[in-house]
Enzyme design. Structure first.
Site, mmCIF file in Angstrom:
data_model
loop_
_atom_site.group_PDB
_atom_site.id
_atom_site.type_symbol
_atom_site.label_atom_id
_atom_site.label_comp_id
_atom_site.label_asym_id
_atom_site.label_seq_id
_atom_site.Cartn_x
_atom_site.Cartn_y
_atom_site.Cartn_z
ATOM 1 N N GLY A 5 -4.779 -4.040 -1.818
ATOM 2 C CA GLY A 5 -5.033 -3.004 -2.811
ATOM 3 C C GLY A 5 -5.161 -1.661 -2.123
ATOM 4 O O GLY A 5 -5.450 -1.593 -0.921
ATOM 5 N N GLN A 14 -7.737 6.986 -0.903
ATOM 6 C CA GLN A 14 -7.518 6.477 0.455
ATOM 7 C C GLN A 14 -6.310 7.104 1.141
ATOM 8 O O GLN A 14 -6.141 6.971 2.348
ATOM 9 C CB GLN A 14 -7.330 4.953 0.426
ATOM 10 C CG GLN A 14 -8.589 4.210 0.041
ATOM 11 C CD GLN A 14 -8.357 2.728 0.116
ATOM 12 O OE1 GLN A 14 -7.857 2.120 -0.816
ATOM 13 N NE2 GLN A 14 -8.698 2.130 1.249
ATOM 14 N N CYS A 67 -11.377 -3.324 3.885
ATOM 15 C CA CYS A 67 -10.853 -2.113 3.268
ATOM 16 C C CYS A 67 -10.011 -1.378 4.310
ATOM 17 O O CYS A 67 -10.434 -1.265 5.460
ATOM 18 C CB CYS A 67 -12.026 -1.250 2.803
ATOM 19 S SG CYS A 67 -11.536 0.282 2.009
ATOM 20 N N LEU A 68 -8.853 -0.880 3.894
ATOM 21 C CA LEU A 68 -7.977 -0.177 4.844
ATOM 22 C C LEU A 68 -8.629 1.099 5.382
ATOM 23 O O LEU A 68 -8.241 1.590 6.436
ATOM 24 C CB LEU A 68 -6.623 0.145 4.201
ATOM 25 C CG LEU A 68 -5.747 -1.061 3.837
ATOM 26 C CD1 LEU A 68 -4.456 -0.610 3.174
ATOM 27 C CD2 LEU A 68 -5.452 -1.926 5.055
ATOM 28 N N HIS A 78 -12.998 -3.521 -6.623
ATOM 29 C CA HIS A 78 -13.054 -2.783 -5.344
ATOM 30 C C HIS A 78 -12.258 -1.476 -5.448
ATOM 31 O O HIS A 78 -12.748 -0.418 -5.044
ATOM 32 C CB HIS A 78 -12.499 -3.691 -4.231
ATOM 33 C CG HIS A 78 -12.399 -3.060 -2.878
ATOM 34 N ND1 HIS A 78 -13.085 -3.524 -1.777
ATOM 35 C CD2 HIS A 78 -11.662 -2.000 -2.432
ATOM 36 C CE1 HIS A 78 -12.791 -2.758 -0.721
ATOM 37 N NE2 HIS A 78 -11.922 -1.839 -1.091
ATOM 38 N N GLU A 79 -11.055 -1.548 -6.021
ATOM 39 C CA GLU A 79 -10.194 -0.358 -6.094
ATOM 40 C C GLU A 79 -10.744 0.678 -7.083
ATOM 41 O O GLU A 79 -10.702 1.875 -6.809
ATOM 42 C CB GLU A 79 -8.750 -0.739 -6.455
ATOM 43 C CG GLU A 79 -8.046 -1.663 -5.454
ATOM 44 C CD GLU A 79 -8.184 -1.257 -3.998
ATOM 45 O OE1 GLU A 79 -8.252 -0.042 -3.698
ATOM 46 O OE2 GLU A 79 -8.246 -2.158 -3.139
ATOM 47 N N HIS A 110 -13.361 2.810 -5.606
ATOM 48 C CA HIS A 110 -12.850 3.916 -4.776
ATOM 49 C C HIS A 110 -12.694 5.198 -5.610
ATOM 50 O O HIS A 110 -12.890 6.295 -5.096
ATOM 51 C CB HIS A 110 -11.483 3.565 -4.180
ATOM 52 C CG HIS A 110 -11.547 2.814 -2.881
ATOM 53 N ND1 HIS A 110 -12.112 3.336 -1.745
ATOM 54 C CD2 HIS A 110 -11.090 1.589 -2.528
ATOM 55 C CE1 HIS A 110 -12.009 2.461 -0.748
ATOM 56 N NE2 HIS A 110 -11.387 1.382 -1.199
#
Ligand code: NI
Length: 175
Positions: free
Chosen positions: A47, A52, A97-98, A139-140, A143
């Site tokens: 995701g 991000q 997470c990236l 999660h997304e 953000h």
């Protein structure tokens, strides 16, 4: 298409509330989503949210584990997404997470949710999800409100480098 630079933990864009998208079907929106998809796939993520990649807009993309078959990538873009829990049952699982590369943390999320959002052309997408699918969406969307999983840890100790987590938390023998 191009691979975008990912904002890492500490960058203020990750802590801001992102703006809603008001204009659909534009070339620029299409390009953002294509570039985000290429970036997510290149980094092997499941995701990615626009903040991000340094864009404070309410756009997320994710790979749908319910649809994806082996080796086939299926990316769902979701614009201005909103979710609601179905019931109050929660589930703990490890997340990465990236923007926090190499780390993992144990996070509690709603097990079942319903969510909606819009596609590139402004068509409404509605869905119910559970398990990993529900976790990724929560999660997304976090953000977009400037929330990282590190502020939702079930236990402050349940966070660390992936290698150590696998060794000491996921491997029963070492616990
Ligand atoms: Ni993330």
């Amino acid at each position: 298409m191009s691979i975008l630079k990912i904002a890492k933990l500490g960058h203020p864009v990750l802590l801001k509330k992102a703006r809603e998208i008001k204009e659909f079907s534009s070339e620029s929106l299409k390009k953002i989503i294509y570039d985000m998809s290429e970036t997510m796939i290149d980094y092997n993520g499941i995701g990615l949210a626009a903040p991000q990649v340094h864009l404070s807009n309410r756009i997320v993309i994710f790979r749908n584990p319910d649809i994806e078959e082996k080796e086939k990538v299926h990316v769902t873009p979701l614009i201005n997404p909103i979710f609601k829990p179905i019931g109050d049952e929660k589930e703990d699982d490890w997340e990465g997470c990236l923007s926090i590369p190499g780390m993992q943390g144990l996070v509690s999320r709603f097990k079942k949710i319903s969510y909606y959002g819009y596609d590139l052309d402004g068509n409404k997408i509605e869905c119910t999800a559970e398990g990993l699918h529900a976790r990724v969406v929560q999660h997304e969307i976090d953000h977009l409100d400037g929330i990282l999983y590190t502020s939702r840890l079930t236990d402050q100790k349940a966070f660390g480098f992936e290698k150590e987590i696998v060794k000491f938390w996921k491997n029963e023998k070492n616990r």
